[in-house]
Design a protein around this motif. Structure first.
Motif, PDB file in Angstrom:
ATOM      1  N   ASP A 159       0.764  -1.177   0.113  1.00 39.40           N
ATOM      2  CA  ASP A 159       0.040  -0.048   0.123  1.00 39.40           C
ATOM      3  C   ASP A 159       0.829   1.321  -0.085  1.00 39.40           C
ATOM      4  O   ASP A 159       0.523   2.371  -0.783  1.00 39.40           O
ATOM      5  CB  ASP A 159      -0.921   0.035   1.163  1.00 39.40           C
ATOM      6  CG  ASP A 159      -2.036  -0.886   1.315  1.00 39.40           C
ATOM      7  OD1 ASP A 159      -2.295  -1.547  -0.186  1.00 39.40           O
ATOM      8  OD2 ASP A 159      -2.493  -1.532   2.294  1.00 39.40           O
ATOM      9  N   ILE A 160       1.815   1.296   0.663  1.00 40.25           N
ATOM     10  CA  ILE A 160       2.779   2.458   0.878  1.00 40.25           C
ATOM     11  C   ILE A 160       3.597   2.685  -0.530  1.00 40.25           C
ATOM     12  O   ILE A 160       3.555   3.722  -1.090  1.00 40.25           O
ATOM     13  CB  ILE A 160       3.737   2.196   1.855  1.00 40.25           C
ATOM     14  CG1 ILE A 160       3.093   2.136   3.283  1.00 40.25           C
ATOM     15  CG2 ILE A 160       4.904   3.247   1.791  1.00 40.25           C
ATOM     16  CD1 ILE A 160       4.000   1.900   4.367  1.00 40.25           C
ATOM     17  N   ARG A 161       3.884   1.601  -1.203  1.00 42.42           N
ATOM     18  CA  ARG A 161       4.417   1.470  -2.670  1.00 42.42           C
ATOM     19  C   ARG A 161       3.616   2.240  -3.493  1.00 42.42           C
ATOM     20  O   ARG A 161       3.896   3.214  -4.418  1.00 42.42           O
ATOM     21  CB  ARG A 161       5.046   0.248  -3.041  1.00 42.42           C
ATOM     22  CG  ARG A 161       5.758   0.209  -4.191  1.00 42.42           C
ATOM     23  CD  ARG A 161       6.113  -1.166  -4.659  1.00 42.42           C
ATOM     24  NE  ARG A 161       4.973  -1.858  -5.079  1.00 42.42           N
ATOM     25  CZ  ARG A 161       4.431  -1.780  -6.268  1.00 42.42           C
ATOM     26  NH1 ARG A 161       4.929  -1.052  -7.314  1.00 42.42           N
ATOM     27  NH2 ARG A 161       3.469  -2.697  -6.650  1.00 42.42           N
ATOM     28  N   GLN A 162       2.191   1.636  -3.621  1.00 42.65           N
ATOM     29  CA  GLN A 162       1.122   2.297  -4.392  1.00 42.65           C
ATOM     30  C   GLN A 162       1.122   3.762  -3.915  1.00 42.65           C
ATOM     31  O   GLN A 162       0.722   4.577  -5.048  1.00 42.65           O
ATOM     32  CB  GLN A 162      -0.016   1.627  -4.370  1.00 42.65           C
ATOM     33  CG  GLN A 162       0.139   0.004  -4.743  1.00 42.65           C
ATOM     34  CD  GLN A 162       0.139   0.157  -6.270  1.00 42.65           C
ATOM     35  OE1 GLN A 162      -0.084   0.936  -7.015  1.00 42.65           O
ATOM     36  NE2 GLN A 162       0.767  -1.115  -6.664  1.00 42.65           N
ATOM     37  N   SER A 163       1.040   4.181  -2.993  1.00 38.91           N
ATOM     38  CA  SER A 163       0.992   5.614  -2.527  1.00 38.91           C
ATOM     39  C   SER A 163       1.927   6.427  -2.902  1.00 38.91           C
ATOM     40  O   SER A 163       1.709   7.510  -3.399  1.00 38.91           O
ATOM     41  CB  SER A 163       0.483   5.674  -0.967  1.00 38.91           C
ATOM     42  OG  SER A 163      -0.513   4.925  -0.417  1.00 38.91           O
ATOM     43  N   ILE A 164       3.114   5.774  -3.052  1.00 39.61           N
ATOM     44  CA  ILE A 164       4.371   6.577  -3.353  1.00 39.61           C
ATOM     45  C   ILE A 164       4.316   6.792  -4.617  1.00 39.61           C
ATOM     46  O   ILE A 164       4.473   7.853  -5.190  1.00 39.61           O
ATOM     47  CB  ILE A 164       5.458   5.770  -3.042  1.00 39.61           C
ATOM     48  CG1 ILE A 164       5.851   6.080  -1.422  1.00 39.61           C
ATOM     49  CG2 ILE A 164       6.879   6.644  -3.756  1.00 39.61           C
ATOM     50  CD1 ILE A 164       6.870   5.165  -1.080  1.00 39.61           C
ATOM     51  N   ILE A 165       3.835   5.856  -5.489  1.00 34.45           N
ATOM     52  CA  ILE A 165       3.614   5.922  -7.000  1.00 34.45           C
ATOM     53  C   ILE A 165       2.673   7.122  -7.544  1.00 34.45           C
ATOM     54  O   ILE A 165       2.916   7.894  -8.375  1.00 34.45           O
ATOM     55  CB  ILE A 165       3.061   4.788  -7.706  1.00 34.45           C
ATOM     56  CG1 ILE A 165       4.341   3.724  -7.523  1.00 34.45           C
ATOM     57  CG2 ILE A 165       2.777   4.670  -9.129  1.00 34.45           C
ATOM     58  CD1 ILE A 165       3.895   2.302  -8.151  1.00 34.45           C
ATOM     59  N   SER A 166       1.494   7.084  -6.721  1.00 32.84           N
ATOM     60  CA  SER A 166       0.459   8.357  -6.929  1.00 32.84           C
ATOM     61  C   SER A 166       1.026   9.544  -6.588  1.00 32.84           C
ATOM     62  O   SER A 166       0.771  10.535  -7.393  1.00 32.84           O
ATOM     63  CB  SER A 166      -0.709   7.908  -6.147  1.00 32.84           C
ATOM     64  OG  SER A 166      -1.437   6.588  -6.370  1.00 32.84           O
ATOM     65  N   ILE A 167       1.775   9.629  -5.373  1.00 34.21           N
ATOM     66  CA  ILE A 167       2.770  10.944  -5.107  1.00 34.21           C
ATOM     67  C   ILE A 167       3.377  11.410  -6.308  1.00 34.21           C
ATOM     68  O   ILE A 167       3.431  12.530  -6.794  1.00 34.21           O
ATOM     69  CB  ILE A 167       3.196  10.758  -3.838  1.00 34.21           C
ATOM     70  CG1 ILE A 167       1.953  10.683  -2.555  1.00 34.21           C
ATOM     71  CG2 ILE A 167       4.002  12.086  -3.505  1.00 34.21           C
ATOM     72  CD1 ILE A 167       2.712  10.188  -1.550  1.00 34.21           C
ATOM     73  N   GLU A 168       4.342  10.362  -6.786  1.00 33.32           N
ATOM     74  CA  GLU A 168       5.323  10.806  -7.951  1.00 33.32           C
ATOM     75  C   GLU A 168       4.337  11.249  -9.130  1.00 33.32           C
ATOM     76  O   GLU A 168       4.856  12.317  -9.630  1.00 33.32           O
ATOM     77  CB  GLU A 168       6.095   9.526  -8.288  1.00 33.32           C
ATOM     78  CG  GLU A 168       6.918   9.302  -7.022  1.00 33.32           C
ATOM     79  CD  GLU A 168       7.773   7.934  -7.521  1.00 33.32           C
ATOM     80  OE1 GLU A 168       7.381   7.395  -8.280  1.00 33.32           O
ATOM     81  OE2 GLU A 168       8.816   7.482  -6.638  1.00 33.32           O
ATOM     82  N   LYS A 169       3.300  10.684  -9.375  1.00 40.37           N
ATOM     83  CA  LYS A 169       2.458  11.155 -10.750  1.00 40.37           C
ATOM     84  C   LYS A 169       1.914  12.391 -10.344  1.00 40.37           C
ATOM     85  O   LYS A 169       1.848  13.319 -11.178  1.00 40.37           O
ATOM     86  CB  LYS A 169       1.441  10.112 -10.956  1.00 40.37           C
ATOM     87  CG  LYS A 169       1.852   8.663 -11.301  1.00 40.37           C
ATOM     88  CD  LYS A 169       0.633   7.826 -11.858  1.00 40.37           C
ATOM     89  CE  LYS A 169       1.007   6.485 -12.300  1.00 40.37           C
ATOM     90  NZ  LYS A 169       0.192   5.452 -12.574  1.00 40.37           N
ATOM     91  N   ILE A 170       1.327  12.793  -9.036  1.00 40.62           N
ATOM     92  CA  ILE A 170       0.927  14.157  -8.765  1.00 40.62           C
ATOM     93  C   ILE A 170       1.829  15.255  -9.047  1.00 40.62           C
ATOM     94  O   ILE A 170       1.648  16.193  -9.402  1.00 40.62           O
ATOM     95  CB  ILE A 170       0.273  13.960  -7.453  1.00 40.62           C
ATOM     96  CG1 ILE A 170      -0.881  13.376  -7.635  1.00 40.62           C
ATOM     97  CG2 ILE A 170      -0.295  15.491  -6.956  1.00 40.62           C
ATOM     98  CD1 ILE A 170      -1.537  13.092  -6.131  1.00 40.62           C
ATOM     99  N   GLU A 171       3.277  14.818  -8.437  1.00 44.17           N
ATOM    100  CA  GLU A 171       4.320  15.685  -8.587  1.00 44.17           C
ATOM    101  C   GLU A 171       4.591  16.018  -9.903  1.00 44.17           C
ATOM    102  O   GLU A 171       5.006  17.110 -10.195  1.00 44.17           O
ATOM    103  CB  GLU A 171       5.356  15.209  -7.690  1.00 44.17           C
ATOM    104  CG  GLU A 171       5.195  15.161  -6.546  1.00 44.17           C
ATOM    105  CD  GLU A 171       6.301  14.759  -5.620  1.00 44.17           C
ATOM    106  OE1 GLU A 171       7.196  13.957  -6.327  1.00 44.17           O
ATOM    107  OE2 GLU A 171       6.639  14.639  -4.177  1.00 44.17           O
ATOM    108  N   GLY A 172       4.644  14.837 -10.903  1.00 44.95           N
ATOM    109  CA  GLY A 172       4.921  15.152 -12.180  1.00 44.95           C
ATOM    110  C   GLY A 172       3.941  16.172 -12.898  1.00 44.95           C
ATOM    111  O   GLY A 172       4.248  16.871 -13.902  1.00 44.95           O
ATOM    112  N   ARG A 173       2.657  15.979 -12.819  1.00 42.77           N
ATOM    113  CA  ARG A 173       1.549  16.783 -13.139  1.00 42.77           C
ATOM    114  C   ARG A 173       1.876  18.283 -12.874  1.00 42.77           C
ATOM    115  O   ARG A 173       1.825  19.152 -13.412  1.00 42.77           O
ATOM    116  CB  ARG A 173       0.238  16.268 -12.769  1.00 42.77           C
ATOM    117  CG  ARG A 173      -0.148  15.267 -13.622  1.00 42.77           C
ATOM    118  CD  ARG A 173      -1.508  14.655 -13.000  1.00 42.77           C
ATOM    119  NE  ARG A 173      -2.131  13.407 -13.838  1.00 42.77           N
ATOM    120  CZ  ARG A 173      -3.080  13.073 -13.260  1.00 42.77           C
ATOM    121  NH1 ARG A 173      -4.109  13.581 -12.640  1.00 42.77           N
ATOM    122  NH2 ARG A 173      -3.603  12.018 -14.085  1.00 42.77           N
TER     123      ARG A 173
END
Length: 373
Positions: A327-341
């Motif tokens: 779950d933490i790994r998936q959350s980190i992926i979402s955070i990275e995508k939001i930062e990229g946007r």
């Protein structure tokens, strides 16, 4: 003084020359009576003046030599006094050092004398104790109690324990089979002392017979009083409080020792009693270990059950931990995508040639959302 002798010799020579000169003048005057009186007196005065000058010179020389001699004597006296003072000082220092060492040795000798006096007093006290039967019995009792207390824990023995026949031995050791081991600390030492002090063969034979009688009677008393079937051990111990007495009994009275064995009474010296009590302690420890073996196995079973439950819980915790990690790994992926946007939005550039009369506002760039965003 050796330097003053030539000076006196010179003065004597000068005086003699002056006398010879005066004699020559007188003789010459006798031969020439016609010479005027004044001329003679003048010559005499001149000779006297020359003699006086020479005497003054010699006296001055004599004074100088005397001053030099006095100065040399003073220097030598000072040197001798200085050497004598140094020698006296060194002698005094050596004497003081030797006196200090002598005092220290005397102090050591005094201390040794005091220790010897104290030791003699203690030996006298011990002799008086051993001479008295009651005091000797108390001494043997005390030594036996010291050995028992040092080797066994409390509760494994009892002093003056009352048996079923109302007899109270000196010590009873509680054995694992519920039967007590009896120890008697009284020993007839008078006969042993008489045997040692015997001067003739007849006295020695009488003392030996007395010793056999006294020790044999004491062995019989122990066997009759302290050996109770089912309550006490098969053998009782008779404590001999002296290694020398024990060795003398075993060396010279083998028949007495065999009689004690047949009566199931064992003579024990302090070292043998200590060894026997150590063996009793080890046997008691082994019995306690065997009695506690079942309980130890039950405790080990419960411990293994608790360990199994702990393993199951740890494995469940590991599953939850792995899920949390995913779950933490998936959350980190979402955070990275939001930062990229956010970074792409910040990098959007508007046209730089927009004028004030421009009526058209550029529409924002549209982008199709991808799956998972």
């Amino acid at each position: 003084m050796t330097e003053m002798l030539p000076l006196f010799a010179i003065v004597a020579v000068i005086v003699a020359l002056a006398a010879v000169a005066a004699l020559v003048v007188v003789l010459w005057r006798g031969r020439n009576p016609a010479e005027p009186q004044a001329a003679v007196m003048a010559e005499l005065a001149q000779a006297q003046s020359a003699t006086g000058q020479r005497l003054e010179t010699m006296i001055r020389m004599l004074g100088d030599r005397q001053s030099q001699l006095q100065h040399a004597v003073n220097e030598r006296l000072d040197s001798v006094s200085h050497r004598l003072g140094d020698s006296l000082q060194k002698t005094t220092a050596h004497t003081t050092e030797h006196l200090q060492k002598l005092h220290e040795r005397l102090a050591v000798i005094d201390t040794a004398q005091k220790n010897i006096t104290n030791l003699a007093t203690q030996v006298t006290s011990l002799q008086s104790v051993l001479a008295n039967k009651q005091s000797r019995g108390a001494f043997g009792q005390w030594r036996m109690e010291s050995i028992i207390q040092d080797c066994l824990p409390k509760g494994a023995y009892a002093f003056q324990h009352t048996l079923s026949n109302r007899m109270r031995p000196d010590c009873c050791v509680f054995m694992p089979d519920k039967r007590v081991l009896v120890i008697d600390a009284k020993f007839p030492l008078e006969s042993v002392t008489a045997y040692r002090d015997a001067k003739s063969d007849d006295e020695r034979k009488a003392a030996a017979q007395r010793m056999r009688t006294d020790v044999g009677k004491h062995v019989v008393d122990i066997a009759e009083k302290y050996l109770i079937p089912g309550e006490t051990q098969e053998y009782a111990l008779m404590f001999v409080p002296s290694e020398a007495v024990y060795a003398e009994v075993y060396d010279g009275f083998d028949d007495l020792v065999q009689k004690a064995y047949r009566a199931r009474v064992v003579l024990m010296s302090p070292s043998l009693l200590m060894l026997a009590i150590a063996l009793v302690q080890q046997s008691q420890k082994d019995i306690r270990m065997r009695e506690a073996a079942d309980e130890i196995r039950d405790e080990i079973g419960r411990l293994m059950k608790d360990v199994g439950l702990l393993g199951d819980r740890i494995r469940k915790l590991q599953t939850h931990f792995n899920q949390s990690t995913e779950d933490i790994r998936q959350s980190i992926i979402s955070i990275e995508k939001i930062e990229g946007r956010g970074e792409r939005i910040q990098q959007v550039e508007f046209g730089a040639d927009l004028s004030a009369d421009a009526n058209v506002i550029p529409a924002p760039m549209t982008r199709k959302l991808e799956a998972g965003e």
